[in-house]
Design a protein around this motif. Structure first.
Motif, mmCIF file in Angstrom:
data_model
loop_
_atom_site.group_PDB
_atom_site.id
_atom_site.type_symbol
_atom_site.label_atom_id
_atom_site.label_comp_id
_atom_site.label_asym_id
_atom_site.label_seq_id
_atom_site.Cartn_x
_atom_site.Cartn_y
_atom_site.Cartn_z
ATOM 1 N N SER A 1 -8.594 10.506 7.517
ATOM 2 C CA SER A 1 -8.259 11.221 8.762
ATOM 3 C C SER A 1 -7.999 12.705 8.512
ATOM 4 O O SER A 1 -8.465 13.554 9.289
ATOM 5 C CB SER A 1 -7.067 10.557 9.459
ATOM 6 O OG SER A 1 -5.979 10.402 8.568
ATOM 7 N N SER B 1 -1.493 -1.328 12.494
ATOM 8 C CA SER B 1 -2.791 -1.597 13.106
ATOM 9 C C SER B 1 -3.406 -0.240 13.420
ATOM 10 O O SER B 1 -3.282 0.694 12.613
ATOM 11 C CB SER B 1 -2.634 -2.492 14.334
ATOM 12 O OG SER B 1 -3.902 -2.824 14.852
ATOM 13 N N TYR C 1 -15.036 -0.819 10.658
ATOM 14 C CA TYR C 1 -13.619 -0.468 10.466
ATOM 15 C C TYR C 1 -12.813 -0.857 11.708
ATOM 16 O O TYR C 1 -11.744 -1.476 11.605
ATOM 17 C CB TYR C 1 -13.450 1.025 10.172
ATOM 18 C CG TYR C 1 -11.995 1.432 10.209
ATOM 19 C CD1 TYR C 1 -11.124 1.015 9.201
ATOM 20 C CD2 TYR C 1 -11.485 2.170 11.274
ATOM 21 C CE1 TYR C 1 -9.773 1.350 9.257
ATOM 22 C CE2 TYR C 1 -10.134 2.501 11.335
ATOM 23 C CZ TYR C 1 -9.278 2.085 10.320
ATOM 24 O OH TYR C 1 -7.944 2.396 10.380
ATOM 25 N N LYS D 1 -0.918 3.839 -10.726
ATOM 26 C CA LYS D 1 -0.580 4.368 -9.393
ATOM 27 C C LYS D 1 0.906 4.159 -9.099
ATOM 28 O O LYS D 1 1.547 5.007 -8.481
ATOM 29 C CB LYS D 1 -1.422 3.676 -8.324
ATOM 30 C CG LYS D 1 -2.883 4.125 -8.334
ATOM 31 C CD LYS D 1 -3.677 3.428 -7.242
ATOM 32 C CE LYS D 1 -5.130 3.834 -7.297
ATOM 33 N NZ LYS D 1 -5.966 3.169 -6.298
ATOM 34 N N ARG E 1 -1.945 -0.897 -6.369
ATOM 35 C CA ARG E 1 -2.964 -1.760 -6.984
ATOM 36 C C ARG E 1 -2.967 -1.697 -8.508
ATOM 37 O O ARG E 1 -3.556 -2.555 -9.151
ATOM 38 C CB ARG E 1 -4.344 -1.360 -6.478
ATOM 39 C CG ARG E 1 -4.584 -1.862 -5.092
ATOM 40 C CD ARG E 1 -6.047 -1.949 -4.823
ATOM 41 N NE ARG E 1 -6.492 -0.884 -3.962
ATOM 42 C CZ ARG E 1 -7.667 -0.894 -3.362
ATOM 43 N NH1 ARG E 1 -8.502 -1.884 -3.577
ATOM 44 N NH2 ARG E 1 -8.020 0.102 -2.573
ATOM 45 N N GLY F 1 0.822 -1.221 0.000
ATOM 46 C CA GLY F 1 0.000 0.000 0.000
ATOM 47 C C GLY F 1 0.849 1.261 0.000
ATOM 48 O O GLY F 1 0.519 2.250 0.662
ATOM 49 N N ASP G 1 -6.199 -6.657 -5.239
ATOM 50 C CA ASP G 1 -7.014 -6.603 -4.013
ATOM 51 C C ASP G 1 -6.511 -7.622 -2.983
ATOM 52 O O ASP G 1 -6.422 -8.818 -3.269
ATOM 53 C CB ASP G 1 -8.482 -6.896 -4.384
ATOM 54 C CG ASP G 1 -9.418 -6.575 -3.236
ATOM 55 O OD1 ASP G 1 -8.981 -6.638 -2.062
ATOM 56 O OD2 ASP G 1 -10.590 -6.281 -3.505
ATOM 57 N N ILE G 2 -6.209 -7.121 -1.796
ATOM 58 C CA ILE G 2 -5.657 -8.004 -0.761
ATOM 59 C C ILE G 2 -6.723 -8.869 -0.079
ATOM 60 O O ILE G 2 -6.410 -9.618 0.842
ATOM 61 C CB ILE G 2 -4.840 -7.207 0.286
ATOM 62 C CG1 ILE G 2 -5.682 -6.070 0.901
ATOM 63 C CG2 ILE G 2 -3.568 -6.671 -0.343
ATOM 64 C CD1 ILE G 2 -5.005 -5.365 2.065
ATOM 65 N N PHE H 1 -1.527 7.493 2.287
ATOM 66 C CA PHE H 1 -1.126 8.721 2.991
ATOM 67 C C PHE H 1 0.042 8.462 3.952
ATOM 68 O O PHE H 1 1.083 9.117 3.892
ATOM 69 C CB PHE H 1 -2.359 9.267 3.735
ATOM 70 C CG PHE H 1 -2.075 10.310 4.769
ATOM 71 C CD1 PHE H 1 -1.474 11.519 4.434
ATOM 72 C CD2 PHE H 1 -2.450 10.111 6.094
ATOM 73 C CE1 PHE H 1 -1.228 12.497 5.408
ATOM 74 C CE2 PHE H 1 -2.222 11.072 7.062
ATOM 75 C CZ PHE H 1 -1.603 12.266 6.721
ATOM 76 N N ILE H 2 -0.123 7.471 4.834
ATOM 77 C CA ILE H 2 0.930 7.181 5.813
ATOM 78 C C ILE H 2 2.132 6.523 5.119
ATOM 79 O O ILE H 2 3.286 6.880 5.364
ATOM 80 C CB ILE H 2 0.399 6.258 6.936
ATOM 81 C CG1 ILE H 2 -0.695 6.970 7.748
ATOM 82 C CG2 ILE H 2 1.530 5.796 7.849
ATOM 83 C CD1 ILE H 2 -1.400 6.089 8.787
ATOM 84 N N THR I 1 1.074 -1.883 5.368
ATOM 85 C CA THR I 1 0.178 -0.757 5.696
ATOM 86 C C THR I 1 -1.160 -0.861 4.978
ATOM 87 O O THR I 1 -2.130 -0.239 5.388
ATOM 88 C CB THR I 1 0.803 0.617 5.321
ATOM 89 O OG1 THR I 1 0.663 0.855 3.919
ATOM 90 C CG2 THR I 1 2.262 0.709 5.711
ATOM 91 N N LYS J 1 -9.643 -3.701 11.952
ATOM 92 C CA LYS J 1 -8.285 -3.523 12.460
ATOM 93 C C LYS J 1 -8.010 -4.469 13.634
ATOM 94 O O LYS J 1 -6.913 -4.995 13.781
ATOM 95 C CB LYS J 1 -8.052 -2.067 12.898
ATOM 96 C CG LYS J 1 -8.209 -1.048 11.798
ATOM 97 C CD LYS J 1 -7.340 -1.309 10.582
ATOM 98 C CE LYS J 1 -5.875 -1.058 10.804
ATOM 99 N NZ LYS J 1 -5.089 -1.334 9.557
ATOM 100 N N VAL K 1 -4.615 10.204 12.388
ATOM 101 C CA VAL K 1 -3.347 10.701 11.860
ATOM 102 C C VAL K 1 -3.596 11.938 10.991
ATOM 103 O O VAL K 1 -4.282 11.855 9.971
ATOM 104 C CB VAL K 1 -2.629 9.609 11.036
ATOM 105 C CG1 VAL K 1 -1.271 10.120 10.566
ATOM 106 C CG2 VAL K 1 -2.460 8.332 11.855
ATOM 107 N N THR L 1 1.163 3.606 -1.866
ATOM 108 C CA THR L 1 0.505 4.817 -2.372
ATOM 109 C C THR L 1 -0.264 5.560 -1.282
ATOM 110 O O THR L 1 -0.741 6.668 -1.509
ATOM 111 C CB THR L 1 -0.507 4.424 -3.469
ATOM 112 O OG1 THR L 1 -1.334 3.356 -2.952
ATOM 113 C CG2 THR L 1 0.188 3.968 -4.740
#
Ligand code: NDP
Length: 343
Positions: A216, A126, A165, A36, A32, A7, A57-58, A11-12, A81, A169, A199, A9
Protein backbone atom coordinates in the motif's frame (compact mmCIF):
# COMPACT_ATOMS: atom_id res chain seq x y z
CA UNK A 1 -2.18 -11.75 30.49
CA UNK A 2 -0.80 -11.22 27.01
CA UNK A 3 -1.90 -10.07 23.58
CA UNK A 4 -0.82 -12.43 20.79
CA UNK A 5 -0.23 -10.95 17.35
CA UNK A 6 0.40 -12.99 14.21
CA UNK A 7 2.59 -11.49 11.50
CA UNK A 8 4.14 -9.03 13.97
CA UNK A 9 6.79 -8.11 11.40
CA UNK A 10 4.22 -6.56 9.03
CA UNK A 11 3.75 -2.86 8.26
CA UNK A 12 0.44 -2.56 10.13
CA UNK A 13 1.30 -5.09 12.85
CA UNK A 14 4.41 -3.21 13.99
CA UNK A 15 2.25 -0.18 14.77
CA UNK A 16 -0.17 -2.38 16.70
CA UNK A 17 2.68 -3.92 18.71
CA UNK A 18 3.97 -0.43 19.44
CA UNK A 19 0.53 0.74 20.61
CA UNK A 20 0.08 -2.31 22.82
CA UNK A 21 3.53 -1.96 24.40
CA UNK A 22 2.88 1.73 25.06
CA UNK A 23 -0.24 0.69 26.97
CA UNK A 24 1.82 -1.80 28.99
CA UNK A 25 0.40 -4.96 27.47
CA UNK A 26 2.61 -8.02 27.37
CA UNK A 27 2.87 -8.91 23.69
CA UNK A 28 3.66 -12.23 22.03
CA UNK A 29 4.41 -11.72 18.34
CA UNK A 30 4.99 -14.25 15.59
CA UNK A 31 7.47 -14.12 12.73
CA UNK A 32 8.26 -16.62 10.00
CA UNK A 33 11.95 -16.87 10.88
CA UNK A 34 14.25 -16.42 13.84
CA UNK A 35 16.12 -13.76 11.92
CA UNK A 36 12.97 -11.65 11.48
CA UNK A 37 12.01 -12.23 15.13
CA UNK A 38 15.46 -11.10 16.33
CA UNK A 39 15.34 -8.01 14.14
CA UNK A 40 11.97 -6.95 15.57
CA UNK A 41 13.08 -7.61 19.15
CA UNK A 42 16.11 -5.41 18.55
CA UNK A 43 13.99 -2.67 16.95
CA UNK A 44 11.81 -2.64 20.06
CA UNK A 45 15.01 -2.35 22.17
CA UNK A 46 14.43 -5.85 23.58
CA UNK A 47 11.42 -4.56 25.50
CA UNK A 48 10.87 -7.16 28.26
CA UNK A 49 7.11 -7.05 27.61
CA UNK A 50 7.65 -8.31 24.06
CA UNK A 51 8.49 -11.89 23.17
CA UNK A 52 8.55 -13.56 19.78
CA UNK A 53 7.59 -17.03 18.59
CA UNK A 54 8.29 -18.62 15.23
CA UNK A 55 5.25 -19.71 13.20
CA UNK A 56 5.90 -20.86 9.65
CA UNK A 57 3.69 -20.63 6.58
CA UNK A 58 0.09 -20.20 7.69
CA UNK A 59 -1.12 -22.22 4.70
CA UNK A 60 -0.71 -25.11 7.14
CA UNK A 61 -3.97 -25.19 9.14
CA UNK A 62 -2.02 -26.48 12.14
CA UNK A 63 0.60 -23.72 11.97
CA UNK A 64 -0.54 -22.13 15.26
CA UNK A 65 -0.99 -25.38 17.23
CA UNK A 66 2.45 -25.46 18.76
CA UNK A 67 2.53 -21.84 19.89
CA UNK A 68 -1.01 -22.01 21.31
CA UNK A 69 -0.08 -25.22 23.15
CA UNK A 70 3.02 -23.51 24.56
CA UNK A 71 1.75 -19.98 25.33
CA UNK A 72 -2.07 -20.31 25.20
CA UNK A 73 -2.52 -20.13 28.98
CA UNK A 74 -0.96 -16.62 28.93
CA UNK A 75 -3.09 -15.23 26.09
CA UNK A 76 -6.23 -13.16 26.62
CA UNK A 77 -6.29 -11.30 23.29
CA UNK A 78 -5.46 -12.48 19.78
CA UNK A 79 -4.84 -10.17 16.83
CA UNK A 80 -4.49 -12.03 13.55
CA UNK A 81 -2.87 -9.77 10.97
CA UNK A 82 -0.73 -12.25 8.99
CA UNK A 83 -1.94 -12.73 5.43
CA UNK A 84 -0.28 -12.28 2.04
CA UNK A 85 -0.77 -8.78 0.67
CA UNK A 86 0.92 -8.49 -2.71
CA UNK A 87 0.00 -9.17 -6.31
CA UNK A 88 3.23 -10.80 -7.38
CA UNK A 89 1.87 -14.34 -7.59
CA UNK A 90 1.79 -17.08 -10.18
CA UNK A 91 -0.56 -19.45 -8.35
CA UNK A 92 -3.46 -17.41 -6.90
CA UNK A 93 -5.00 -20.33 -5.06
CA UNK A 94 -1.81 -21.49 -3.41
CA UNK A 95 -0.18 -18.12 -2.72
CA UNK A 96 -3.20 -15.97 -1.79
CA UNK A 97 -6.39 -17.93 -1.08
CA UNK A 98 -4.97 -20.86 0.88
CA UNK A 99 -2.77 -18.93 3.35
CA UNK A 100 -5.51 -16.32 3.98
CA UNK A 101 -8.28 -18.85 4.62
CA UNK A 102 -6.24 -21.56 6.33
CA UNK A 103 -4.43 -18.95 8.42
CA UNK A 104 -7.74 -17.62 9.72
CA UNK A 105 -9.41 -20.98 10.24
CA UNK A 106 -6.20 -22.40 11.64
CA UNK A 107 -5.61 -19.74 14.29
CA UNK A 108 -9.23 -19.91 15.48
CA UNK A 109 -9.09 -23.67 15.69
CA UNK A 110 -5.78 -23.60 17.58
CA UNK A 111 -7.31 -21.16 20.07
CA UNK A 112 -10.26 -23.51 20.47
CA UNK A 113 -8.00 -26.50 21.02
CA UNK A 114 -5.39 -24.98 23.31
CA UNK A 115 -6.51 -21.59 24.66
CA UNK A 116 -10.26 -21.83 24.90
CA UNK A 117 -10.33 -20.94 28.58
CA UNK A 118 -8.08 -17.92 28.33
CA UNK A 119 -8.68 -16.11 25.02
CA UNK A 120 -11.53 -13.62 25.38
CA UNK A 121 -11.19 -11.37 22.34
CA UNK A 122 -10.03 -11.99 18.78
CA UNK A 123 -9.44 -9.24 16.22
CA UNK A 124 -8.86 -10.24 12.61
CA UNK A 125 -7.36 -7.88 10.05
CA UNK A 126 -9.75 -8.17 7.16
CA UNK A 127 -10.00 -5.48 4.49
CA UNK A 128 -12.26 -3.22 2.46
CA UNK A 129 -11.43 -5.85 -0.17
CA UNK A 130 -13.94 -8.07 1.65
CA UNK A 131 -16.61 -5.37 1.22
CA UNK A 132 -16.14 -3.84 -2.25
CA UNK A 133 -17.52 -5.11 -5.53
CA UNK A 134 -14.78 -5.10 -8.18
CA UNK A 135 -17.34 -5.11 -10.98
CA UNK A 136 -18.91 -1.93 -9.61
CA UNK A 137 -15.78 -0.23 -8.29
CA UNK A 138 -16.30 2.68 -10.69
CA UNK A 139 -19.99 3.07 -9.90
CA UNK A 140 -20.25 6.36 -8.02
CA UNK A 141 -23.87 5.70 -7.11
CA UNK A 142 -22.86 2.66 -5.06
CA UNK A 143 -22.44 3.38 -1.33
CA UNK A 144 -20.72 0.64 0.65
CA UNK A 145 -20.77 0.21 4.40
CA UNK A 146 -19.90 -2.32 7.09
CA UNK A 147 -22.95 -4.30 5.97
CA UNK A 148 -21.68 -5.15 2.48
CA UNK A 149 -19.83 -8.24 1.30
CA UNK A 150 -17.70 -8.62 -1.80
CA UNK A 151 -19.65 -10.97 -4.11
CA UNK A 152 -16.45 -12.23 -5.83
CA UNK A 153 -16.78 -15.76 -7.23
CA UNK A 154 -14.05 -18.39 -7.18
CA UNK A 155 -13.80 -18.15 -10.96
CA UNK A 156 -13.21 -14.37 -10.78
CA UNK A 157 -10.78 -14.90 -7.91
CA UNK A 158 -8.58 -17.09 -10.05
CA UNK A 159 -8.68 -14.71 -13.04
CA UNK A 160 -6.16 -12.12 -11.80
CA UNK A 161 -4.10 -11.37 -8.66
CA UNK A 162 -6.14 -8.28 -7.66
CA UNK A 163 -9.39 -10.27 -7.69
CA UNK A 164 -7.49 -13.11 -6.01
CA UNK A 165 -6.34 -10.86 -3.17
CA UNK A 166 -9.85 -9.43 -2.68
CA UNK A 167 -11.26 -12.96 -2.62
CA UNK A 168 -8.60 -14.10 -0.17
CA UNK A 169 -9.73 -11.45 2.31
CA UNK A 170 -13.44 -12.09 1.65
CA UNK A 171 -13.20 -15.86 2.08
CA UNK A 172 -10.93 -15.56 5.11
CA UNK A 173 -13.26 -13.14 6.89
CA UNK A 174 -16.29 -15.27 6.05
CA UNK A 175 -14.46 -18.29 7.45
CA UNK A 176 -13.99 -16.41 10.73
CA UNK A 177 -17.65 -15.43 11.16
CA UNK A 178 -18.70 -18.96 10.08
CA UNK A 179 -16.33 -20.47 12.65
CA UNK A 180 -18.05 -18.40 15.31
CA UNK A 181 -21.49 -19.69 14.30
CA UNK A 182 -20.36 -23.30 13.96
CA UNK A 183 -18.79 -23.19 17.43
CA UNK A 184 -21.44 -21.23 19.26
CA UNK A 185 -21.58 -22.48 22.82
CA UNK A 186 -18.18 -24.17 22.72
CA UNK A 187 -15.92 -21.11 22.41
CA UNK A 188 -15.90 -18.07 24.64
CA UNK A 189 -13.96 -15.53 22.60
CA UNK A 190 -15.68 -12.59 20.91
CA UNK A 191 -14.74 -11.49 17.40
CA UNK A 192 -14.12 -8.11 15.75
CA UNK A 193 -12.74 -7.53 12.27
CA UNK A 194 -10.87 -4.47 11.05
CA UNK A 195 -11.52 -3.69 7.38
CA UNK A 196 -9.18 -0.95 6.18
CA UNK A 197 -8.99 0.65 2.76
CA UNK A 198 -5.48 1.47 1.38
CA UNK A 199 -3.26 2.00 4.40
CA UNK A 200 -0.61 4.72 4.09
CA UNK A 201 1.64 6.22 6.74
CA UNK A 202 5.17 5.99 8.08
CA UNK A 203 6.96 2.74 8.71
CA UNK A 204 7.28 2.32 12.47
CA UNK A 205 11.06 2.08 12.08
CA UNK A 206 12.62 4.43 9.53
CA UNK A 207 15.37 1.89 8.81
CA UNK A 208 12.71 -0.26 7.10
CA UNK A 209 12.24 2.35 4.38
CA UNK A 210 13.73 0.73 1.29
CA UNK A 211 13.56 1.41 -2.47
CA UNK A 212 10.36 -0.61 -2.59
CA UNK A 213 7.87 -0.34 0.28
CA UNK A 214 5.01 -2.58 1.39
CA UNK A 215 2.20 -2.90 -1.16
CA UNK A 216 0.00 0.00 0.00
CA UNK A 217 2.78 2.53 0.79
CA UNK A 218 4.26 1.71 -2.60
CA UNK A 219 1.32 3.70 -4.10
CA UNK A 220 2.82 6.79 -2.44
CA UNK A 221 6.40 5.77 -3.17
CA UNK A 222 5.61 5.47 -6.88
CA UNK A 223 4.75 9.19 -6.91
CA UNK A 224 7.93 10.03 -4.97
CA UNK A 225 9.89 8.06 -7.57
CA UNK A 226 8.03 9.64 -10.55
CA UNK A 227 9.70 12.14 -12.90
CA UNK A 228 8.69 15.61 -14.06
CA UNK A 229 7.50 14.01 -17.31
CA UNK A 230 5.16 11.57 -15.59
CA UNK A 231 1.50 12.36 -16.30
CA UNK A 232 -0.74 11.11 -13.54
CA UNK A 233 -4.44 10.40 -14.02
CA UNK A 234 -6.77 12.91 -12.34
CA UNK A 235 -9.14 10.04 -11.56
CA UNK A 236 -9.88 8.93 -8.06
CA UNK A 237 -7.73 5.90 -7.22
CA UNK A 238 -9.34 4.68 -4.03
CA UNK A 239 -9.76 5.51 -0.37
CA UNK A 240 -7.03 5.71 2.24
CA UNK A 241 -6.54 5.56 5.98
CA UNK A 242 -3.44 6.17 8.11
CA UNK A 243 -1.66 3.14 9.59
CA UNK A 244 -1.68 4.73 13.07
CA UNK A 245 -5.48 4.87 12.98
CA UNK A 246 -5.67 1.27 11.78
CA UNK A 247 -3.50 0.23 14.73
CA UNK A 248 -5.79 2.15 17.11
CA UNK A 249 -8.81 0.39 15.61
CA UNK A 250 -7.23 -3.01 16.29
CA UNK A 251 -6.58 -2.04 19.90
CA UNK A 252 -10.17 -0.77 20.22
CA UNK A 253 -11.16 -4.22 18.97
CA UNK A 254 -9.76 -5.82 22.12
CA UNK A 255 -10.74 -3.04 24.53
CA UNK A 256 -14.10 -1.67 23.51
CA UNK A 257 -17.08 -3.93 24.17
CA UNK A 258 -19.12 -1.99 21.61
CA UNK A 259 -16.77 -3.38 18.92
CA UNK A 260 -17.74 -6.98 19.66
CA UNK A 261 -19.27 -8.61 16.60
CA UNK A 262 -18.50 -5.56 14.45
CA UNK A 263 -16.61 -4.97 11.24
CA UNK A 264 -14.61 -1.75 11.60
CA UNK A 265 -14.46 -0.15 8.17
CA UNK A 266 -11.50 2.21 8.44
CA UNK A 267 -11.42 4.88 5.74
CA UNK A 268 -10.61 8.58 5.95
CA UNK A 269 -11.23 9.86 2.44
CA UNK A 270 -10.90 9.22 -1.27
CA UNK A 271 -7.60 10.01 -3.00
CA UNK A 272 -6.08 10.00 -6.44
CA UNK A 273 -2.40 9.65 -7.25
CA UNK A 274 -2.55 13.23 -8.57
CA UNK A 275 -3.64 14.38 -5.09
CA UNK A 276 -0.54 12.69 -3.70
CA UNK A 277 1.63 14.57 -6.21
CA UNK A 278 -0.07 17.85 -5.29
CA UNK A 279 0.66 17.41 -1.57
CA UNK A 280 4.27 16.42 -2.26
CA UNK A 281 4.90 19.38 -4.58
CA UNK A 282 3.43 21.78 -2.03
CA UNK A 283 5.32 20.41 0.95
CA UNK A 284 8.66 19.00 -0.25
CA UNK A 285 10.78 21.62 -2.06
CA UNK A 286 13.41 18.94 -2.64
CA UNK A 287 10.90 16.95 -4.72
CA UNK A 288 9.27 19.85 -6.59
CA UNK A 289 10.61 20.02 -10.13
CA UNK A 290 11.70 16.37 -10.00
CA UNK A 291 8.44 14.50 -9.56
CA UNK A 292 5.14 14.59 -11.46
CA UNK A 293 3.76 18.14 -11.58
CA UNK A 294 0.88 19.51 -9.54
CA UNK A 295 -2.51 19.63 -11.14
CA UNK A 296 -5.31 21.27 -9.16
CA UNK A 297 -7.87 19.36 -11.23
CA UNK A 298 -8.49 16.06 -9.50
CA UNK A 299 -11.63 14.06 -8.95
CA UNK A 300 -10.92 12.71 -5.52
CA UNK A 301 -12.24 15.60 -3.46
CA UNK A 302 -15.71 15.04 -4.85
CA UNK A 303 -15.05 11.30 -4.77
CA UNK A 304 -15.95 11.10 -8.45
CA UNK A 305 -15.38 7.93 -10.37
CA UNK A 306 -15.40 5.27 -7.69
CA UNK A 307 -17.89 3.78 -5.29
CA UNK A 308 -18.48 5.68 -2.06
CA UNK A 309 -18.03 4.60 1.52
CA UNK A 310 -20.35 5.25 4.44
CA UNK A 311 -18.42 4.22 7.55
CA UNK A 312 -20.29 6.45 9.98
CA UNK A 313 -21.01 3.43 12.18
CA UNK A 314 -17.30 2.63 12.54
CA UNK A 315 -16.42 6.26 13.21
CA UNK A 316 -19.00 6.41 15.97
CA UNK A 317 -17.76 3.16 17.51
CA UNK A 318 -14.13 4.27 17.45
CA UNK A 319 -14.80 7.82 18.55
CA UNK A 320 -11.62 9.38 17.20
CA UNK A 321 -10.86 11.46 14.10
CA UNK A 322 -8.91 9.75 11.33
CA UNK A 323 -5.67 11.44 10.24
CA UNK A 324 -6.12 13.47 7.02
CA UNK A 325 -4.36 12.79 3.72
CA UNK A 326 -1.95 15.73 3.90
CA UNK A 327 -0.67 14.85 7.38
CA UNK A 328 -0.44 11.18 6.48
CA UNK A 329 1.49 11.86 3.27
CA UNK A 330 3.86 14.35 4.88
CA UNK A 331 4.75 11.80 7.58
CA UNK A 332 5.07 8.97 5.04
CA UNK A 333 7.25 10.91 2.63
CA UNK A 334 9.40 12.74 5.21
CA UNK A 335 10.76 9.32 6.15
CA UNK A 336 11.47 8.42 2.52
CA UNK A 337 13.21 11.75 1.95
CA UNK A 338 15.24 11.44 5.16
CA UNK A 339 16.41 7.98 4.14
CA UNK A 340 17.43 9.56 0.81
CA UNK A 341 15.45 6.96 -1.14
CA UNK A 342 14.43 9.56 -3.71
CA UNK A 343 14.29 10.02 -7.42
P1 NDP B 1 2.75 -6.73 5.19
O1 NDP B 1 3.11 -7.44 3.95
O2 NDP B 1 3.68 -5.70 5.71
O3 NDP B 1 2.48 -7.77 6.35
C1 NDP B 1 1.97 -9.05 6.11
C2 NDP B 1 2.33 -9.95 7.27
O4 NDP B 1 1.78 -11.26 7.02
C3 NDP B 1 3.85 -10.15 7.39
O5 NDP B 1 4.18 -10.30 8.75
C4 NDP B 1 4.07 -11.45 6.64
O6 NDP B 1 5.22 -12.16 7.05
C5 NDP B 1 2.82 -12.22 7.03
N1 NDP B 1 2.52 -13.27 6.05
C6 NDP B 1 2.16 -13.11 4.77
N2 NDP B 1 1.97 -14.30 4.17
C7 NDP B 1 2.21 -15.24 5.11
C8 NDP B 1 2.21 -16.67 5.11
N3 NDP B 1 1.89 -17.37 4.02
N4 NDP B 1 2.55 -17.31 6.25
C9 NDP B 1 2.89 -16.60 7.38
N5 NDP B 1 2.90 -15.26 7.43
C10 NDP B 1 2.57 -14.59 6.32
O7 NDP B 1 1.33 -6.09 4.90
P2 NDP B 1 0.36 -5.17 5.74
O8 NDP B 1 0.91 -4.85 7.06
O9 NDP B 1 -0.06 -4.08 4.85
O10 NDP B 1 -0.88 -6.16 5.90
C11 NDP B 1 -1.25 -6.74 7.14
C12 NDP B 1 -2.67 -7.20 7.05
O11 NDP B 1 -3.52 -6.09 6.74
C13 NDP B 1 -2.95 -8.25 5.98
O12 NDP B 1 -3.90 -9.14 6.50
C14 NDP B 1 -3.57 -7.43 4.84
O13 NDP B 1 -4.40 -8.21 4.02
C15 NDP B 1 -4.36 -6.42 5.65
N6 NDP B 1 -4.70 -5.19 4.95
C16 NDP B 1 -3.72 -4.33 4.52
C17 NDP B 1 -4.06 -3.15 3.88
C18 NDP B 1 -3.03 -2.18 3.42
O14 NDP B 1 -3.37 -1.27 2.65
N7 NDP B 1 -1.77 -2.29 3.85
C19 NDP B 1 -5.48 -2.79 3.63
C20 NDP B 1 -6.41 -3.75 4.13
C21 NDP B 1 -6.04 -4.90 4.77
P3 NDP B 1 6.67 -11.82 6.40
O15 NDP B 1 7.11 -10.52 7.03
O16 NDP B 1 7.51 -12.97 6.79
O17 NDP B 1 6.45 -11.74 4.92
Amino acid sequence: MSAFISGATGFIAQHIVDGLLKQNYKVIGTARSQEKANKLMKQFSNNPNLSMEIVGDISDVNAFDEVMKKRGSEIKYVLHTASPFHFNVTDIEKELLVPAVNGTRGILNSIKKYANDTVERVVITSSFAAILDLNRFNDNSLVLSEANWNPVTKEEALSNPMAGYCASKTYAERAAWDFLKENEGSIKFKLTTVNPVYVFGPQLFAEDVKNVLNTSCEVVNQVVQSTIDTTLPVDCSGQFVDVRDVAKAHIAGIQNDNCIGQRLLCSQAAFGVQDIANVLNDNFPQLKGKIAKSNPKTNAVENIGICQIDNSKTKELLGFEFIDLKTCLIDTVSQIVEQKIIG
